[in-house]
Design a protein around this motif. Structure first.
Motif, short mmCIF file in Angstrom:
data_model
loop_
_atom_site.label_atom_id
_atom_site.label_comp_id
_atom_site.label_asym_id
_atom_site.label_seq_id
_atom_site.Cartn_x
_atom_site.Cartn_y
_atom_site.Cartn_z
N SER A 1 0.81 -1.21 0.00
CA SER A 1 0.00 0.00 0.00
C SER A 1 0.85 1.27 0.00
N LEU A 2 2.11 1.12 0.28
CA LEU A 2 2.99 2.28 0.40
C LEU A 2 3.33 2.90 -0.96
N ARG A 3 3.57 2.08 -1.99
CA ARG A 3 3.98 2.63 -3.29
C ARG A 3 2.99 3.62 -3.88
N ALA B 1 -3.39 19.18 -4.31
CA ALA B 1 -2.22 19.26 -3.42
C ALA B 1 -2.61 18.84 -1.99
N SER B 2 -3.82 19.17 -1.57
CA SER B 2 -4.29 18.77 -0.25
C SER B 2 -4.44 17.25 -0.16
N VAL B 3 -4.92 16.63 -1.22
CA VAL B 3 -5.04 15.17 -1.27
C VAL B 3 -3.64 14.54 -1.20
N ALA B 4 -2.70 15.14 -1.92
CA ALA B 4 -1.32 14.64 -1.89
C ALA B 4 -0.76 14.70 -0.47
N ALA B 5 -1.09 15.75 0.26
CA ALA B 5 -0.63 15.86 1.65
C ALA B 5 -1.27 14.77 2.51
N ASP B 6 -2.56 14.49 2.28
CA ASP B 6 -3.23 13.39 3.01
C ASP B 6 -2.54 12.06 2.72
N GLU B 7 -2.23 11.83 1.45
CA GLU B 7 -1.58 10.58 1.06
C GLU B 7 -0.20 10.46 1.71
N ALA B 8 0.52 11.56 1.75
CA ALA B 8 1.84 11.54 2.39
C ALA B 8 1.71 11.23 3.88
N GLY B 9 0.66 11.74 4.51
CA GLY B 9 0.41 11.42 5.92
C GLY B 9 0.13 9.95 6.13
N PHE B 10 -0.67 9.35 5.25
CA PHE B 10 -0.93 7.92 5.34
C PHE B 10 0.35 7.12 5.10
N ALA B 11 1.17 7.57 4.14
CA ALA B 11 2.44 6.87 3.87
C ALA B 11 3.32 6.89 5.12
N ASP B 12 3.40 8.03 5.79
CA ASP B 12 4.18 8.12 7.03
C ASP B 12 3.63 7.17 8.09
N GLU B 13 2.31 7.12 8.19
CA GLU B 13 1.69 6.25 9.18
C GLU B 13 1.98 4.77 8.89
N ILE B 14 1.93 4.40 7.61
CA ILE B 14 2.25 3.03 7.23
C ILE B 14 3.70 2.72 7.56
N GLU B 15 4.60 3.63 7.23
CA GLU B 15 6.03 3.41 7.51
C GLU B 15 6.26 3.20 9.00
N GLY C 1 9.59 -4.38 10.71
CA GLY C 1 9.73 -4.54 9.27
C GLY C 1 10.47 -3.35 8.68
N VAL C 2 10.73 -3.42 7.40
CA VAL C 2 11.41 -2.34 6.69
C VAL C 2 10.43 -1.76 5.67
N PRO C 3 10.09 -0.46 5.78
CA PRO C 3 9.20 0.14 4.78
C PRO C 3 9.85 0.07 3.39
N GLN C 4 9.09 -0.38 2.42
CA GLN C 4 9.60 -0.54 1.06
C GLN C 4 8.59 0.04 0.07
N PRO C 5 8.75 1.32 -0.29
CA PRO C 5 7.79 1.95 -1.18
C PRO C 5 7.89 1.51 -2.64
#
Length: 155
Positions: A16-18, A47-61, A69-73
């Motif tokens: 889900s990270l990629r 741009a706001s959606v992109a910021a939301d997605e980046a927040g989810f990516a950080d949370e997943i990591e 585990g090791v985050p692997q985008p």
């Protein structure tokens, strides 16, 4: 009651990270598309959606790391390279396609994380977020852009 193997949960999270790390929402504002003044609000929403997605990516990591585990985008999807030099309405169409694919992708990950409560909650919230973003992009596309060309500036 069987417990979902940790490596399966980590793999689903990494999968889900990629699309979050290399998202069309994040790329479009950086691709300098041709826009009119009337497109600025839509571009700001993207741009706001992109910021939301980046927040989810950080949370997943963070969750993957907490599971040792090791985050692997991974690598960007080839479709991102095709987003240059397109009209803004066409970019919105591509973004809607991408968001639909992400929604389906993340809904499937809910099942893959199984009974892991943190991962399950994260995947459910992510799918809900994608659904809301998709609906807002469709609304912008249908209300603002009736054709492939940007509408003339309002007086």
């Amino acid at each position: 009651m069987a417990t979902t193997p940790k490596d399966q949960v980590i793999a689903a999270l990494n999968d889900s990270l990629r699309p979050l790390t290399f998202s069309a929402s994040g790329y479009i504002p950086e691709s300098s598309p041709y826009t009119t003044d009337n497109d600025k609000a839509a571009l700001k929403a993207i741009a706001s959606v992109a910021a939301d997605e980046a927040g989810f990516a950080d949370e997943i990591e963070r969750l993957v790391e907490s599971m040792r585990g090791v985050p692997q985008p991974g690598v960007p999807a080839p479709m991102l390279a095709e987003l240059n030099y397109l009209s803004f309405p066409c970019l919105l169409d591509r973004l809607i396609e991408d968001k639909r694919a992400q929604l389906d992708h993340h809904r499937a990950r809910v099942e893959l994380v199984g009974d892991d409560p943190q991962a399950g909650d994260l995947m459910k919230r992510l799918a809900e977020s994608h659904d809301a973003h998709l609906n807002s992009f469709i609304e912008v596309r249908e209300s603002r852009y009736k054709t492939e060309e940007p509408q003339a500036e309002s007086a």
